[in-house]
Design a protein around this motif. Sequence first.
Motif, PDB file in Angstrom:
ATOM      1  N   LEU A 188      -2.165   1.420   7.542  1.00  0.00           N
ATOM      2  CA  LEU A 188      -1.402   2.111   8.589  1.00  0.00           C
ATOM      3  C   LEU A 188      -1.793   1.664   9.995  1.00  0.00           C
ATOM      4  O   LEU A 188      -1.157   2.060  10.970  1.00  0.00           O
ATOM      5  N   ASN A 189      -2.827   0.817  10.096  1.00  0.00           N
ATOM      6  CA  ASN A 189      -3.281   0.388  11.422  1.00  0.00           C
ATOM      7  C   ASN A 189      -2.192  -0.268  12.263  1.00  0.00           C
ATOM      8  O   ASN A 189      -2.125  -0.016  13.471  1.00  0.00           O
ATOM      9  N   PRO A 190      -1.344  -1.135  11.686  1.00  0.00           N
ATOM     10  CA  PRO A 190      -0.308  -1.753  12.530  1.00  0.00           C
ATOM     11  C   PRO A 190       0.585  -0.737  13.236  1.00  0.00           C
ATOM     12  O   PRO A 190       1.018  -0.969  14.363  1.00  0.00           O
TER      13      PRO A 190
ATOM     14  N   ASN B  22       4.205   3.082  -4.937  1.00  0.00           N
ATOM     15  CA  ASN B  22       3.629   1.770  -5.241  1.00  0.00           C
ATOM     16  C   ASN B  22       4.356   0.664  -4.479  1.00  0.00           C
ATOM     17  O   ASN B  22       3.729  -0.237  -3.901  1.00  0.00           O
ATOM     18  N   LEU B  23       5.693   0.723  -4.444  1.00  0.00           N
ATOM     19  CA  LEU B  23       6.471  -0.287  -3.732  1.00  0.00           C
ATOM     20  C   LEU B  23       6.243  -0.208  -2.221  1.00  0.00           C
ATOM     21  O   LEU B  23       6.163  -1.237  -1.534  1.00  0.00           O
ATOM     22  N   VAL B  24       6.127   1.026  -1.698  1.00  0.00           N
ATOM     23  CA  VAL B  24       5.878   1.174  -0.262  1.00  0.00           C
ATOM     24  C   VAL B  24       4.508   0.603   0.107  1.00  0.00           C
ATOM     25  O   VAL B  24       4.362  -0.051   1.136  1.00  0.00           O
TER      26      VAL B  24
ATOM     27  N   LEU C 287       3.645  -2.300   2.781  1.00  0.00           N
ATOM     28  CA  LEU C 287       2.681  -2.175   3.867  1.00  0.00           C
ATOM     29  C   LEU C 287       1.653  -3.302   3.844  1.00  0.00           C
ATOM     30  O   LEU C 287       1.162  -3.717   4.905  1.00  0.00           O
ATOM     31  N   PHE C 288       1.315  -3.796   2.667  1.00  0.00           N
ATOM     32  CA  PHE C 288       0.443  -4.979   2.595  1.00  0.00           C
ATOM     33  C   PHE C 288       1.090  -6.159   3.306  1.00  0.00           C
ATOM     34  O   PHE C 288       0.424  -6.915   4.021  1.00  0.00           O
ATOM     35  N   LYS C 289       2.397  -6.328   3.122  1.00  0.00           N
ATOM     36  CA  LYS C 289       3.105  -7.433   3.780  1.00  0.00           C
ATOM     37  C   LYS C 289       3.148  -7.237   5.293  1.00  0.00           C
ATOM     38  O   LYS C 289       2.967  -8.186   6.066  1.00  0.00           O
TER      39      LYS C 289
END
Length: 309
Positions: free
Chosen positions: A112-114, A167-169, A173-175
């Motif tokens: 969530l940092n971005p 899971n998809l979200v 967020l990794f991307k």
Amino acid sequence: MLTIFFVREEGRLDDKKIIARYRLVNTVKSYEDFTFHSHEKYEIYYFHGGTCKYLISDHIYDLQKDDIIIMNGLTLHRAYPEPGIPYERSLIEFSSEWLRPILYNLNVPELLNPFNQLSNTLFRGVDSEILMEIKELIRRIVLIDVNNFYEDENSVESRLREGEISNLVVQLLFKIYEISQQQLVKIAPIESEKNTHVKRMISWMEKNFCNPTSLNCIADSLNLSKYYMSRIFKDVTGLTIMQYLMTCRLNRAKYLLEIHPEKSILEVALQSGFEDASHFSRFFRKQMKITPSDYRNRRAPRTQKTIKK
């Protein structure tokens, strides 16, 4: 066009966890078809095509195909697509309160940092393979049928589907985290003379909307002609100055109704810049299709239901 609204059965407005749209297309007839708005969620916005500016508070961006914006939805924002030209985008709006415990359990709260550190940032020049993965993740999220999730929110089917979406979200967020760490081009807002003046106007209004004001007052404070000021603000934002000012007041009132349910309607009205409770209640009901008291009762936590009229 695929759309999901992931909502609890009881319909309380603050229980929405995620809203997703994939390749949504509109062809607007006028610049006023989209208006400034805000919401409580974090947002990932993907621009597929068209001719469109995007306004976030006092920042104005000229969008290009495959631009990605991450933003804190509480900031006033709006699309400004060119009339007559198809405007195509995808978006994910998600509740951080819903997702944060999941990320902590996975030991990756940094995802969530971005949104906290780079909020309201536009990325351009993202690698084509990452773009494909982002689009596919949004598409898969939207494809999950969530219409009947909460007929029994504790049923195996509901829990499995919510797990699949979360899971998809998380993968999405990794991307987003990956591209936020790369040395991508962070696009600066457009800074023409006209846009610079509009930026000054928005900044002034966001600092002073709670106080009594007028076009003459704004013009005098910024040393601009009232007529020039009104014309360029409408050209850039699609709103009149007073429409934007009232939007600021409305959003402040919504915040006070939710966060301070102990305040009376008169206190909320005056602290949001309205003349009196009657004027505030009429305007609020016209814009929100609900009374301030009903809005507060729906949005306030269940433990804070003692409301002043």
